[in-house]
Design a protein around this motif. Structure first.
Motif, mmCIF file in Angstrom:
data_model
loop_
_atom_site.group_PDB
_atom_site.id
_atom_site.type_symbol
_atom_site.label_atom_id
_atom_site.label_comp_id
_atom_site.label_asym_id
_atom_site.label_seq_id
_atom_site.Cartn_x
_atom_site.Cartn_y
_atom_site.Cartn_z
ATOM 1 N N THR A 164 32.496 16.913 112.347
ATOM 2 C CA THR A 164 32.588 17.416 111.467
ATOM 3 C C THR A 164 31.907 19.177 111.838
ATOM 4 O OG1 THR A 164 30.466 15.915 110.542
ATOM 5 C CG2 THR A 164 30.113 18.129 109.668
ATOM 6 N N LEU A 165 31.348 19.052 112.218
ATOM 7 C CA LEU A 165 31.994 20.120 113.172
ATOM 8 C C LEU A 165 33.030 21.273 113.403
ATOM 9 C CD1 LEU A 165 29.489 19.992 115.963
ATOM 10 C CD2 LEU A 165 28.571 21.008 114.328
ATOM 11 N N LEU A 166 34.233 20.712 113.753
ATOM 12 C CA LEU A 166 35.359 20.893 113.711
ATOM 13 C C LEU A 166 35.802 21.661 111.785
ATOM 14 C CD1 LEU A 166 37.282 18.816 116.457
ATOM 15 C CD2 LEU A 166 36.029 21.850 116.403
ATOM 16 N N ALA A 167 34.898 20.229 111.304
ATOM 17 C CA ALA A 167 35.848 20.637 109.924
ATOM 18 C C ALA A 167 35.099 21.844 109.469
ATOM 19 C CB ALA A 167 35.512 18.960 108.709
ATOM 20 N N GLU A 168 33.882 21.704 109.635
ATOM 21 C CA GLU A 168 33.108 23.330 109.385
ATOM 22 C C GLU A 168 33.359 24.131 110.000
ATOM 23 O OE1 GLU A 168 28.852 22.574 109.493
ATOM 24 O OE2 GLU A 168 28.083 20.869 109.172
ATOM 25 N N LEU A 169 33.844 24.540 111.584
ATOM 26 C CA LEU A 169 34.400 25.409 112.185
ATOM 27 C C LEU A 169 35.791 26.322 111.216
ATOM 28 C CD1 LEU A 169 34.196 27.408 114.439
ATOM 29 C CD2 LEU A 169 35.407 25.705 115.458
ATOM 30 N N SER A 170 36.288 24.920 110.630
ATOM 31 C CA SER A 170 37.977 25.315 109.908
ATOM 32 C C SER A 170 37.127 26.549 108.910
ATOM 33 C CB SER A 170 38.674 24.377 110.006
ATOM 34 O OG SER A 170 40.119 24.402 109.683
ATOM 35 N N THR A 171 36.935 25.445 108.118
ATOM 36 C CA THR A 171 36.016 26.060 106.710
ATOM 37 C C THR A 171 36.060 27.968 107.009
ATOM 38 O OG1 THR A 171 35.748 24.592 105.729
ATOM 39 C CG2 THR A 171 34.828 26.160 105.204
ATOM 40 N N ALA A 172 34.751 27.336 108.124
ATOM 41 C CA ALA A 172 33.947 29.458 108.662
ATOM 42 C C ALA A 172 35.381 29.886 108.826
ATOM 43 C CB ALA A 172 33.273 28.329 109.390
ATOM 44 N N SER A 173 35.684 29.131 109.338
ATOM 45 C CA SER A 173 37.297 30.348 110.263
ATOM 46 C C SER A 173 37.875 31.152 109.515
ATOM 47 C CB SER A 173 37.197 30.216 111.183
ATOM 48 O OG SER A 173 38.800 28.863 110.967
ATOM 49 N N ARG A 174 38.312 30.187 108.401
ATOM 50 C CA ARG A 174 39.489 30.455 106.965
ATOM 51 C C ARG A 174 38.710 32.159 106.264
ATOM 52 N NH1 ARG A 174 41.604 25.703 103.756
ATOM 53 N NH2 ARG A 174 42.280 27.807 102.707
ATOM 54 N N ARG A 175 37.376 31.835 106.379
ATOM 55 C CA ARG A 175 36.100 32.586 105.561
ATOM 56 C C ARG A 175 35.980 33.896 106.383
ATOM 57 N NH1 ARG A 175 34.180 30.641 101.250
ATOM 58 N NH2 ARG A 175 33.685 27.749 100.447
ATOM 59 N N TYR A 176 35.928 32.891 107.573
ATOM 60 C CA TYR A 176 34.920 34.688 108.467
ATOM 61 C C TYR A 176 36.074 35.723 108.481
ATOM 62 C CZ TYR A 176 35.112 37.261 113.086
ATOM 63 O OH TYR A 176 35.196 38.078 113.928
ATOM 64 N N MET A 177 37.893 35.385 108.567
ATOM 65 C CA MET A 177 39.025 35.446 108.765
ATOM 66 C C MET A 177 39.136 36.440 107.604
ATOM 67 S SD MET A 177 42.360 33.264 111.602
ATOM 68 C CE MET A 177 41.849 32.270 109.910
ATOM 69 N N ALA A 178 39.415 35.790 106.561
ATOM 70 C CA ALA A 178 39.545 36.796 104.903
ATOM 71 C C ALA A 178 38.225 37.585 105.037
ATOM 72 C CB ALA A 178 38.916 35.632 103.863
ATOM 73 N N ALA A 179 37.070 37.252 105.229
ATOM 74 C CA ALA A 179 36.166 38.217 105.419
ATOM 75 C C ALA A 179 36.732 40.015 105.664
ATOM 76 C CB ALA A 179 34.856 37.886 105.861
ATOM 77 N N TYR A 180 37.214 39.426 106.977
ATOM 78 C CA TYR A 180 38.012 40.638 108.229
ATOM 79 C C TYR A 180 38.344 41.074 107.511
ATOM 80 C CZ TYR A 180 38.098 44.185 111.634
ATOM 81 O OH TYR A 180 39.030 44.973 112.510
#
Length: 165
Positions: free
Chosen positions: A11-27
Motif C-alpha cells: 500500500t505504501l509503495l503504491a501511495e509513494l508511486s502516486t505521490a512521486s508522480r504528483r511531486y514530479m509534475a508539481a515541480y
C-alpha cells in the motif's frame, strides 16, 4: 527469491508511486512558472541553476554533461542564455582553443532574487522534520538525481527506438 512484501508495504509503495508522480509534475509546473517569470525556457532555467553550482566557468561540453543534452543542443541552450544576457562566452586564457561559458553576476543576482522570494515557503516545509528525517530526504534526493542521470543516459542511448514489451 525475495520475500513477499507486506500488505502495508504494498500500500505504501503504491501511495509513494502516486505521490512521486504528483511531486514530479508539481515541480515541473513550478519550474515552468519560474521560467515564464524570467522569460526563459524551463531547461534554460535549470541550466542556470546548475551553472550556479559550478565553482568556475565551464565549457559547452560541460553544459551538455550537466544537462544531459547533446553538445549541439547544449550549444543552442548557451546561445539562448547568452542572448538573454545570463552568460558570456570567452576564450580560455590557459587554452585558447577552449571557449568558457561564464554566468553574468548581475543577471544571476536577478535569478537569485526570484528564488529568494520563493525559498521562505520551501524552507518552512523542513521545520516539521528532525535531523534524521532531513538526512533521509537528502539521501533520497541524491539517489534520485543519480538514478535520473542513469535513466537519461539510457533513454538517450536508445534513441528513437520504441520501448520493448
Amino acid at each position: 527469491m525475495p520475500p513477499k512484501p507486506s500488505p502495508r508495504r504494498s500500500t505504501l509503495l503504491a501511495e509513494l508511486s502516486t505521490a512521486s508522480r504528483r511531486y514530479m509534475a508539481a515541480y515541473a509546473l513550478f519550474n515552468q512558472a519560474v521560467a515564464d517569470r524570467l522569460g526563459l525556457h524551463p531547461t534554460d532555467l535549470q541550466c542556470l541553476n546548475l551553472l550556479g553550482l559550478e565553482a568556475a566557468p565551464v565549457t559547452t561540453g560541460r553544459v551538455a554533461e550537466l544537462t544531459g543534452l547533446t553538445t549541439g543542443s547544449a550549444t543552442r541552450l548557451v546561445d539562448r542564455l547568452e542572448r538573454a544576457g545570463y552568460v558570456t562566452r570567452a576564450r580560455d586564457t590557459a587554452d585558447r582553443r577552449r571557449v568558457l561559458v561564464t554566468t553574468v553576476p548581475e543577471r544571476m543576482a536577478e535569478f537569485g532574487a526570484v528564488w529568494g522570494r520563493l525559498t521562505g515557503g520551501w524552507d518552512g516545509l523542513f521545520d516539521a522534520y528532525d535531523d534524521d528525517e532531513i538526512a533521509l530526504l537528502l539521501t533520497h534526493m541524491r539517489r534520485t538525481a543519480e538514478l535520473s542521470a542513469v535513466q537519461i543516459a539510457r533513454l538517450r542511448a536508445e534513441g528513437d527506438a520504441p520501448d520493448s514489451p
